[in-house]
Write a protein that holds these residues in place. Structure first.
Motif, PDB file in Angstrom:
ATOM      1  N   SER A 193       0.811  -1.218   0.000  1.00 22.98           N
ATOM      2  CA  SER A 193       0.000   0.000   0.000  1.00 22.98           C
ATOM      3  C   SER A 193       0.845   1.268   0.000  1.00 22.98           C
ATOM      4  O   SER A 193       0.364   2.348  -0.346  1.00 22.98           O
ATOM      5  N   VAL A 201     -10.975  -2.296  -8.000  1.00 19.38           N
ATOM      6  CA  VAL A 201     -11.908  -2.776  -6.987  1.00 19.38           C
ATOM      7  C   VAL A 201     -12.597  -4.005  -7.562  1.00 19.38           C
ATOM      8  O   VAL A 201     -13.147  -3.952  -8.674  1.00 19.38           O
ATOM      9  N   GLU A 205      -9.288   5.094  -6.208  1.00 21.85           N
ATOM     10  CA  GLU A 205      -9.970   3.980  -5.563  1.00 21.85           C
ATOM     11  C   GLU A 205     -11.433   4.322  -5.277  1.00 21.85           C
ATOM     12  O   GLU A 205     -12.317   3.475  -5.421  1.00 21.85           O
ATOM     13  N   HIS A 239     -14.740   2.261  -6.500  1.00 21.16           N
ATOM     14  CA  HIS A 239     -15.783   1.777  -5.601  1.00 21.16           C
ATOM     15  C   HIS A 239     -17.168   2.255  -6.055  1.00 21.16           C
ATOM     16  O   HIS A 239     -18.133   1.483  -6.064  1.00 21.16           O
ATOM     17  N   SER A 283      -9.487  -4.694   1.384  1.00 25.57           N
ATOM     18  CA  SER A 283     -10.050  -4.267   2.659  1.00 25.57           C
ATOM     19  C   SER A 283     -10.223  -5.488   3.555  1.00 25.57           C
ATOM     20  O   SER A 283     -10.086  -6.633   3.111  1.00 25.57           O
ATOM     21  N   ARG A 284     -10.561  -5.272   4.816  1.00 31.47           N
ATOM     22  CA  ARG A 284     -10.821  -6.404   5.702  1.00 31.47           C
ATOM     23  C   ARG A 284     -11.995  -7.231   5.174  1.00 31.47           C
ATOM     24  O   ARG A 284     -11.989  -8.463   5.255  1.00 31.47           O
ATOM     25  N   ASP A 303     -12.853  -7.569   2.016  1.00 31.09           N
ATOM     26  CA  ASP A 303     -12.371  -8.299   0.845  1.00 31.09           C
ATOM     27  C   ASP A 303     -11.645  -9.577   1.251  1.00 31.09           C
ATOM     28  O   ASP A 303     -11.888 -10.658   0.691  1.00 31.09           O
TER      29      ASP A 303
END
Length: 390
Positions: A26, A37, A121, A125, A284-285, A287
């Protein structure tokens, strides 16, 4: 002794981490970079109807919306197991082929269906919400023992009773004799529950393409850069390994979960070559809870035979090992090692152990902190504790 065996070794990396100078995926930003995404299946088992991407493609900042049809149309390949028992002289099993973006069917909640690539990003999304997805739901099964039963929903026509392969090790006659003639036999039924590794650093990947050299670079939070390069070359990208570079800088935990080629890794490199721009994805958490490979998930019925003095004289167990919807990476290894190491550190003269790799509508399972060894230890220690109480 300065270099003697057993002397403590000072860590060299701590000052960099403690002062915030570590570099994870990241933290990497490339010139002209785009952001990806992914859209994940909300069904455990379903046929995918034609995907309408028009509204998403027209959204602000969107560079591309790609599906499994695009991936397959470019001649890209599926991800397959790194090894199967038959490769080591064992019985043949059904080898799955997982397309990084599902083409016509999804087999677990969290399977990747499409990817939106945009300038930011946030724009990706927003556009992902505009992709119109419809499914035809199919019957699903999530427990290995249920999946192996007659009449269960089938994931693959080639795998009867949803079983990829069954392995058996030991001496069945000797184990039967020991158990039938034992002073005491302890029996347990165990469910070694499924788990998610939940690393401090969620998975991330950046694909980059150099048109001048026709080479690709993948920046990934992987534990296994050489294996990832080999898998991308041989299976997914179908290009020489010499044209692929995999960079793994700091990795915030893995535990075995970050060793195989993940769909996101194959897709960002393919998309970068297709668009001729870097493509970055940071999970992401949510994901990674959906899409990461998981661990364990073994159902076992076990017996331990003891003589009058409490010495172990026989061990027998039968297990269902839930490999999820696909066998990926070293997903078959925990099945093999749990059998090979079934008696662990104990002297057990007669052993008969069997395990079946069973498909279910769940994320794939892979080696997690021991690759089958913890499964074997769990069975044996539960038997011993129960025998001691009895």
């Amino acid at each position: 002794m300065q270099f003697g065996i057993g002397q403590s070794v000072k860590r060299k990396e701590d000052p960099r981490f403690l002062t915030g100078r570590g570099q994870y995926v990241s933290d990497i930003t490339l010139a002209n970079q785009t952001h990806a995404v992914f859209i994940y299946s909300t069904h455990a088992h379903a046929e995918i109807k034609p995907i309408d991407t028009a509204a998403a493609e027209a959204a602000p900042g969107v560079v591309a919306v790609l599906t499994g049809q695009d991936y397959a149309g470019d001649g890209m390949g599926p991800t397959m197991p790194e090894m199967m028992p038959e490769d080591m002289g064992g019985p043949k099993g059904h080898r799955t082929e997982q397309m990084p973006l599902a083409v016509d069917r999804v087999r677990f909640v969290g399977e990747r269906v499409a990817v939106v690539i945009a300038e930011t990003e946030a724009q990706a999304h927003d556009a992902a919400d505009l992709v119109a997805l419809e499914y035809k739901a199919l019957p699903a099964v999530v427990r290995a023992a249920d999946a192996a039963a007659d009449g269960a929903p089938q994931l693959y026509n080639e795998a009867a009773n949803n079983t990829s392969f069954t392995l058996r090790m030991g001496d069945a006659d000797a184990a039967e004799a020991a158990i039938s003639g034992a002073y005491h036999v302890t029996r347990v039924a165990i469910y070694n529950n499924r788990l998610n590794a939940m690393t401090m650093e969620p998975r991330g990947a950046i694909g980059d393409y150099d048109r001048g050299t026709d080479r690709v670079t993948l920046y990934s939070s992987t534990q296994n850069p050489h294996g990832i390069r080999h898998g991308l070359s041989l299976q997914n990208l179908r290009m020489p390994e010499s044209k692929i570079r995999v960079v793994a800088r700091d990795v915030g935990g893995g535990f075995g979960m970050k060793t195989n080629v993940y769909p996101e890794e194959a897709v960002v490199v393919w998309a970068a070559r297709r668009l001729e721009r870097p493509v970055k994805w940071i999970g992401s958490r949510a994901d990674v809870l959906l899409g990461d490979c998981q661990g364990r998930d073994q159902t076992v019925e076990a017996e331990l035979a003891l003589d009058v003095d409490g010495k172990f004289i026989g061990l027998r167990w039968k297990a269902y090992h839930n490999v999820g919807a696909y066998i990926v990476g070293a997903g078959a290894v925990p099945v093999v090692f749990s059998l090979k190491l079934s008696q662990t550190v104990y002297d057990v003269p007669a052993v008969d152990v069997m395990s079946s790799a069973v498909f279910t509508n769940t994320p794939p399972t892979v080696p997690y902190r021991g690759a089958g060894r913890p499964e074997a230890v769990y069975i044996m220690e539960r038997l011993i504790d129960t025998a001691a109480h009895e």
